[in-house]
Design a protein around this motif. Structure first.
Motif, PDB file in Angstrom:
ATOM      1  N   SER A  61       0.810  -1.219   0.000  1.00 29.67           N
ATOM      2  CA  SER A  61       0.000   0.000   0.000  1.00 29.67           C
ATOM      3  C   SER A  61       0.841   1.266   0.000  1.00 29.67           C
ATOM      4  CB  SER A  61      -0.929   0.012   1.220  1.00 29.67           C
ATOM      5  OG  SER A  61      -1.804  -1.095   1.194  1.00 29.67           O
ATOM      6  N   GLY A  62       2.159   1.088  -0.023  1.00 27.96           N
ATOM      7  CA  GLY A  62       3.048   2.236  -0.016  1.00 27.96           C
ATOM      8  C   GLY A  62       3.390   2.760   1.354  1.00 27.96           C
ATOM      9  N   ASN A  63       3.008   2.038   2.396  1.00 30.21           N
ATOM     10  CA  ASN A  63       3.293   2.479   3.755  1.00 30.21           C
ATOM     11  C   ASN A  63       4.723   2.120   4.141  1.00 30.21           C
ATOM     12  OD1 ASN A  63       0.581   3.366   4.286  1.00 30.21           O
ATOM     13  ND2 ASN A  63       0.012   1.203   4.453  1.00 30.21           N
ATOM     14  N   PRO A  64       5.437   3.029   4.815  1.00 29.45           N
ATOM     15  CA  PRO A  64       6.809   2.725   5.235  1.00 29.45           C
ATOM     16  C   PRO A  64       6.821   1.723   6.377  1.00 29.45           C
ATOM     17  CG  PRO A  64       6.141   4.856   6.077  1.00 29.45           C
ATOM     18  CD  PRO A  64       5.035   4.401   5.166  1.00 29.45           C
ATOM     19  N   CYS A  65       7.826   0.868   6.380  1.00 27.38           N
ATOM     20  CA  CYS A  65       7.994  -0.126   7.438  1.00 27.38           C
ATOM     21  C   CYS A  65       9.466  -0.513   7.475  1.00 27.38           C
ATOM     22  CB  CYS A  65       7.105  -1.344   7.212  1.00 27.38           C
ATOM     23  SG  CYS A  65       7.216  -2.058   5.562  1.00 27.38           S
ATOM     24  N   VAL A  66       9.814  -1.441   8.334  1.00 30.25           N
ATOM     25  CA  VAL A  66      11.194  -1.886   8.483  1.00 30.25           C
ATOM     26  C   VAL A  66      11.215  -3.404   8.547  1.00 30.25           C
ATOM     27  CG1 VAL A  66      13.189  -1.943  10.035  1.00 30.25           C
ATOM     28  CG2 VAL A  66      11.995   0.212   9.634  1.00 30.25           C
ATOM     29  N   LEU A  67      12.089  -4.011   7.744  1.00 33.73           N
ATOM     30  CA  LEU A  67      12.300  -5.452   7.786  1.00 33.73           C
ATOM     31  C   LEU A  67      13.565  -5.736   8.585  1.00 33.73           C
ATOM     32  CD1 LEU A  67      11.675  -8.389   6.853  1.00 33.73           C
ATOM     33  CD2 LEU A  67      13.182  -7.931   4.895  1.00 33.73           C
ATOM     34  N   LYS A  68      13.442  -6.609   9.577  1.00 33.58           N
ATOM     35  CA  LYS A  68      14.599  -7.029  10.352  1.00 33.58           C
ATOM     36  C   LYS A  68      14.716  -8.542  10.287  1.00 33.58           C
ATOM     37  CE  LYS A  68      16.578  -7.222  15.005  1.00 33.58           C
ATOM     38  NZ  LYS A  68      16.488  -6.774  16.414  1.00 33.58           N
ATOM     39  N   VAL A  69      15.886  -9.024   9.832  1.00 34.80           N
ATOM     40  CA  VAL A  69      16.168 -10.458   9.818  1.00 34.80           C
ATOM     41  C   VAL A  69      17.299 -10.692  10.812  1.00 34.80           C
ATOM     42  CG1 VAL A  69      16.809 -12.460   8.443  1.00 34.80           C
ATOM     43  CG2 VAL A  69      15.518 -10.589   7.387  1.00 34.80           C
ATOM     44  N   GLU A  86       7.568 -11.956  21.568  1.00 39.59           N
ATOM     45  CA  GLU A  86       6.628 -11.938  22.690  1.00 39.59           C
ATOM     46  C   GLU A  86       6.607 -10.567  23.361  1.00 39.59           C
ATOM     47  OE1 GLU A  86       4.120 -13.608  25.882  1.00 39.59           O
ATOM     48  OE2 GLU A  86       4.424 -13.896  23.731  1.00 39.59           O
ATOM     49  N   ALA A  87       7.791  -9.966  23.559  1.00 38.16           N
ATOM     50  CA  ALA A  87       7.849  -8.656  24.212  1.00 38.16           C
ATOM     51  C   ALA A  87       7.186  -7.580  23.359  1.00 38.16           C
ATOM     52  CB  ALA A  87       9.308  -8.292  24.491  1.00 38.16           C
ATOM     53  N   HIS A  88       7.400  -7.629  22.048  1.00 36.45           N
ATOM     54  CA  HIS A  88       6.724  -6.676  21.160  1.00 36.45           C
ATOM     55  C   HIS A  88       5.203  -6.814  21.267  1.00 36.45           C
ATOM     56  CE1 HIS A  88      10.536  -5.868  18.950  1.00 36.45           C
ATOM     57  NE2 HIS A  88       9.942  -4.740  18.668  1.00 36.45           N
ATOM     58  N   ARG A  89       4.732  -8.046  21.319  1.00 35.68           N
ATOM     59  CA  ARG A  89       3.283  -8.262  21.397  1.00 35.68           C
ATOM     60  C   ARG A  89       2.729  -7.747  22.726  1.00 35.68           C
ATOM     61  NH1 ARG A  89       3.641 -14.262  18.601  1.00 35.68           N
ATOM     62  NH2 ARG A  89       3.450 -13.530  16.428  1.00 35.68           N
ATOM     63  N   LEU A  90       3.457  -7.959  23.802  1.00 37.24           N
ATOM     64  CA  LEU A  90       3.005  -7.471  25.105  1.00 37.24           C
ATOM     65  C   LEU A  90       3.003  -5.948  25.159  1.00 37.24           C
ATOM     66  CD1 LEU A  90       4.899  -9.978  27.431  1.00 37.24           C
ATOM     67  CD2 LEU A  90       2.427  -9.810  27.168  1.00 37.24           C
ATOM     68  N   LEU A  99       4.807  -3.965  16.221  1.00 39.47           N
ATOM     69  CA  LEU A  99       5.049  -5.183  15.456  1.00 39.47           C
ATOM     70  C   LEU A  99       3.939  -5.361  14.427  1.00 39.47           C
ATOM     71  CD1 LEU A  99       6.671  -7.844  15.073  1.00 39.47           C
ATOM     72  CD2 LEU A  99       5.135  -8.875  16.769  1.00 39.47           C
ATOM     73  N   LEU A 100       4.314  -5.390  13.138  1.00 40.02           N
ATOM     74  CA  LEU A 100       3.344  -5.540  12.063  1.00 40.02           C
ATOM     75  C   LEU A 100       3.212  -6.985  11.597  1.00 40.02           C
ATOM     76  CD1 LEU A 100       4.447  -2.423   9.958  1.00 40.02           C
ATOM     77  CD2 LEU A 100       2.664  -2.545  11.722  1.00 40.02           C
ATOM     78  N   ALA A 108      12.461 -13.257  11.488  1.00 36.67           N
ATOM     79  CA  ALA A 108      12.254 -11.962  10.848  1.00 36.67           C
ATOM     80  C   ALA A 108      11.087 -11.219  11.479  1.00 36.67           C
ATOM     81  CB  ALA A 108      12.001 -12.152   9.354  1.00 36.67           C
ATOM     82  N   LEU A 109      11.223  -9.911  11.540  1.00 32.66           N
ATOM     83  CA  LEU A 109      10.177  -9.025  12.037  1.00 32.66           C
ATOM     84  C   LEU A 109       9.877  -7.969  10.984  1.00 32.66           C
ATOM     85  CD1 LEU A 109      11.527  -8.198  15.625  1.00 32.66           C
ATOM     86  CD2 LEU A 109       9.805  -9.901  15.040  1.00 32.66           C
ATOM     87  N   LEU A 110       8.612  -7.586  10.909  1.00 37.12           N
ATOM     88  CA  LEU A 110       8.203  -6.414  10.137  1.00 37.12           C
ATOM     89  C   LEU A 110       7.683  -5.402  11.148  1.00 37.12           C
ATOM     90  CD1 LEU A 110       7.979  -5.384   7.194  1.00 37.12           C
ATOM     91  CD2 LEU A 110       5.570  -6.052   7.275  1.00 37.12           C
ATOM     92  N   LEU A 111       8.288  -4.220  11.154  1.00 38.36           N
ATOM     93  CA  LEU A 111       8.054  -3.253  12.218  1.00 38.36           C
ATOM     94  C   LEU A 111       7.656  -1.889  11.686  1.00 38.36           C
ATOM     95  CD1 LEU A 111      11.273  -4.129  14.225  1.00 38.36           C
ATOM     96  CD2 LEU A 111       8.942  -4.653  14.978  1.00 38.36           C
ATOM     97  N   GLU A 112       7.018  -1.142  12.548  1.00 38.76           N
ATOM     98  CA  GLU A 112       6.762   0.272  12.309  1.00 38.76           C
ATOM     99  C   GLU A 112       8.083   0.990  12.019  1.00 38.76           C
ATOM    100  OE1 GLU A 112       5.235   4.059  15.092  1.00 38.76           O
ATOM    101  OE2 GLU A 112       5.573   2.068  15.965  1.00 38.76           O
ATOM    102  N   GLN A 113       8.068   1.862  11.023  1.00 37.87           N
ATOM    103  CA  GLN A 113       9.262   2.651  10.725  1.00 37.87           C
ATOM    104  C   GLN A 113       9.273   3.909  11.593  1.00 37.87           C
ATOM    105  OE1 GLN A 113      10.721   5.102   6.926  1.00 37.87           O
ATOM    106  NE2 GLN A 113      10.754   2.898   6.552  1.00 37.87           N
ATOM    107  N   LEU A 114      10.400   4.129  12.253  1.00 40.29           N
ATOM    108  CA  LEU A 114      10.570   5.282  13.121  1.00 40.29           C
ATOM    109  C   LEU A 114      11.597   6.243  12.516  1.00 40.29           C
ATOM    110  CD1 LEU A 114      10.655   3.317  16.494  1.00 40.29           C
ATOM    111  CD2 LEU A 114       8.730   4.623  15.569  1.00 40.29           C
TER     112      LEU A 114
END
Length: 307
Positions: A61-69, A86-90, A99-100, A108-114
């Motif tokens: 959708s064109g939204n910015p995010c961050v991929l972490k492996v 687990e900590a991200h979810r809490l 956490l997206l 791997a995590l897909l995260l909000e871009q800061l």
């Protein structure tokens, strides 16, 4: 797929034998698979970290995010990744990046871009410490038990073993006095653990992990996830930024830092001091092992002057 793996990430992988080399070889395929599954366009990688590949991305959708492996070099590090999820979810986006998505099999995590971190914002050390302390108080939340997250007592016991074993493996690069002090402090913090007052702690809250999230607002990345006393989370701010501590009366300056951080968060200064000493020694040894004396020696030099 991008080949711009930061130098320290590549160095850490190559320093850890077959597991690290295998991760480097598999990384392009992992990124390709995740990009296809999650509809990502991958941008440039971020520098500064050492434990995995992190890159800017946009979703379908064109939204910015961050991929972490992450780079799981053994079963313990794979378990650490699961604790981070687990900590991200809490936390649910409060005090840390939202956490997206997550993929446990590829770590791997897909995260909000800061925004930029405190180092990139060119904050001076006193302001960095204050910002970390303020942001931690938005992240901490009561949590008394978890099937995944270790306690502060668990972590203290692990650190005692890690310090003594790594010190021996590296040929005893600091004094026995420093190691003995670190082990005594581990015992002290393990004994002090109280589940009734424990909170979710980040575990690696330093300026490079503290990113802008809006005007005068910040969030953390690289959450480790523990159940411990709040003072535990100030240990990383204690261990970093060694240059100003080595430039004067090191013991006095380090004591003043512990007192400042404790005051900002209304916690016990001795607990901050003890956790900080242990983190300083363990991180110094880890950096010696993975990156050499330039990265590891300043941590141990401060510890020698404070033991």
């Amino acid at each position: 797929m991008p080949a711009d793996i930061p130098a320290l990430v590549r160095q850490r992988a190559l320093a850890n034998g077959g597991a690290g080399r295998d991760w480097l070889v598999s990384l392009p395929d992992i990124i390709a698979q995740l990009s296809s599954r999650w509809g990502l366009t991958i941008g440039s990688s971020y520098t500064g970290g050492t434990a995995g590949f992190v890159a800017a991305a946009t979703d379908s959708s064109g939204n910015p995010c961050v991929l972490k492996v992450a780079m799981p070099l053994d079963l313990d590090e794979r378990a650490a990744f699961e604790r981070s999820v687990e900590a991200h979810r809490l936390a649910a986006g409060q005090g840390c990046a939202e956490l997206l998505n997550a993929d446990l099999s590829s770590c791997a995590l897909l995260l909000e871009q800061l925004g930029p971190n405190l180092d990139e914002l060119h904050y001076e050390v006193p302001r960095i410490l204050e910002t970390i302390a303020t942001t931690l108080q938005t992240f901490w939340r009561p949590i008394h038990a978890s099937n995944i997250l270790p306690t502060g007592a668990d972590k203290a016991q692990w650190l005692a073993s890690y310090v003594t074993n790594t010190w021996s493996d590296l040929g005893k690069p600091c004094s026995q006095r420093v190691v003995d002090q670190a082990v005594r402090y581990c015992d002290s913090r393990a004994d002090a653990f109280d589940p009734a007052t424990a909170v979710l702690v980040h575990g690696d809250a330093h300026g490079w992990n503290t990113l802008a999230a809006g005007p005068d607002a910040f969030k953390f990345v690289d959450v480790e996830g523990l159940i411990s006393e709040p003072a535990h989370d100030l240990s990383v701010a204690m261990r970093e930024y060694n240059e100003p501590l080595l430039g004067g009366d090191t013991a006095r300056l380090t004591t003043e830092r512990a007192e400042t951080l404790a005051s900002l968060c209304a916690v016990d200064a001795q607990a901050v001091w003890e956790w900080g000493f242990v983190e300083r020694v363990s991180t110094g040894l880890a950096n010696l092992r993975d990156f050499g004396s330039e990265e590891g020696t300043p941590f141990l030099d401060v510890a020698e002057r404070c033991a």
